[in-house]
Enzyme design. Structure first.
Site, PDB file in Angstrom:
ATOM      1  CG  ASN A  75      39.063  35.468  -0.826  1.00 34.54           C
ATOM      2  OD1 ASN A  75      38.421  35.987  -1.416  1.00 34.54           O
ATOM      3  ND2 ASN A  75      39.578  34.226  -0.621  1.00 34.54           N
ATOM      4  CD  GLU A 103      35.946  38.902   6.021  1.00 36.95           C
ATOM      5  OE1 GLU A 103      37.016  38.686   5.483  1.00 36.95           O
ATOM      6  OE2 GLU A 103      35.455  37.961   7.053  1.00 36.95           O
ATOM      7  CB  CYS A 143      38.190  39.600   9.471  1.00 41.41           C
ATOM      8  SG  CYS A 143      39.246  39.481   8.023  1.00 41.41           S
ATOM      9  CB  CYS A 149      40.369  38.047   5.042  1.00 45.69           C
ATOM     10  SG  CYS A 149      40.876  36.678   6.054  1.00 45.69           S
TER      11      CYS A 149
HETATM   12  N1  THU Z   1      38.889  34.372   4.253  1.00 42.98           N
HETATM   13  C1  THU Z   1      38.307  35.681   4.122  1.00 42.98           C
HETATM   14  O1  THU Z   1      38.624  36.306   2.946  1.00 42.98           O
HETATM   15  N2  THU Z   1      37.718  36.139   5.015  1.00 42.98           N
HETATM   16  C2  THU Z   1      37.558  35.293   6.280  1.00 42.98           C
HETATM   17  O2  THU Z   1      36.994  36.052   7.284  1.00 42.98           O
HETATM   18  C3  THU Z   1      37.874  34.018   6.254  1.00 42.98           C
HETATM   19  C4  THU Z   1      38.812  33.543   5.292  1.00 42.98           C
HETATM   20  C5  THU Z   1      39.541  33.917   3.134  1.00 42.98           C
HETATM   21  C6  THU Z   1      41.168  33.551   3.512  1.00 42.98           C
HETATM   22  C7  THU Z   1      41.586  32.678   2.196  1.00 42.98           C
HETATM   23  O3  THU Z   1      41.840  33.310   1.087  1.00 42.98           O
HETATM   24  C8  THU Z   1      40.245  31.942   1.963  1.00 42.98           C
HETATM   25  O4  THU Z   1      39.249  32.573   2.575  1.00 42.98           O
HETATM   26  C9  THU Z   1      40.520  30.453   2.745  1.00 42.98           C
HETATM   27  O5  THU Z   1      40.656  30.599   4.118  1.00 42.98           O
END
Ligand code: THU
Length: 163
Positions: free
Chosen positions: A62, A75, A115, A73
């Site tokens: 992320n 993914e 995602c 995110c």
């Molecule tokens: N986040 C992800 O990278 N993937 C997900 O599926 C859920 C959330 C990240 C976004 C943000 O930088 C942090 O997690 C908190 O939400």
């Protein structure tokens, strides 16, 4: 009126060691990516690793931003990199892991809704399921055999009016 019941089957593994070596390796790559995440605001680091049919492993983490919605995110960083650099290459598996700066997370942490939708685009396009393995920082690993298992009533291009 008819009622329809939607059912999802997931596999739950007590630890990474129950999984095949190839998947353990993929989770390991996701953990390495996770530790490089840029998450100064949430302190919630996420790592994703996906394996392509040509054997390439693509990772993502992320990337946050002071203007919060401008971040992305893990993914989507990974799957968009794969789409940009290996167009048309089939995605076989995706491993996902998280680490919080606040507490140890041992609850398997699934991908967010946006995602799931982004991953669905590639799964539908390739006509073959993407197996997803998700976990916390430690503990159990959950496998879903397809993005469809996490995103019932999928919205895809078949709903768009054809030009
Ligand atoms: N986040 C992800 O990278 N993937 C997900 O599926 C859920 C959330 C990240 C976004 C943000 O930088 C942090 O997690 C908190 O939400």
């Amino acid at each position: 009126m008819k009622k329809h019941k939607l059912e999802t089957y997931l596999e739950v593994y007590d630890s990474i060691s129950e999984l095949p070596d190839t998947i353990q390796n993929l989770i390991n790559k996701a953990q390495q990516a996770r530790d490089n995440a840029y998450a100064p605001y949430s302190r919630f680091k996420v790592g994703a690793a996906l394996e392509l049919a040509n054997g390439t492993i693509v990772t993502g983490n992320n990337q946050e931003n002071a203007a919060f919605p401008s971040g992305l995110c893990a993914e989507r960083v990974a799957v968009f990199y794969a789409g940009a650099n290996y167009p048309g290459e089939r995605i076989l598996h995706l491993a996902l892991t998280v680490k919080s700066g606040h507490k140890v997370i041992n609850t398997p942490t699934p991908p967010c809704g946006a995602c799931r939708q982004s991953l669905a685009e590639y799964e539908v396009g390739q006509g073959q399921p993407i197996a997803l393995y998700f976990m916390g920082e430690t503990g159990k690993v959950v496998k879903s055999g397809s993005i469809r298992d996490l995103l019932p009533l999928i919205f895809d291009s078949s709903f768009l009016e054809k030009l």
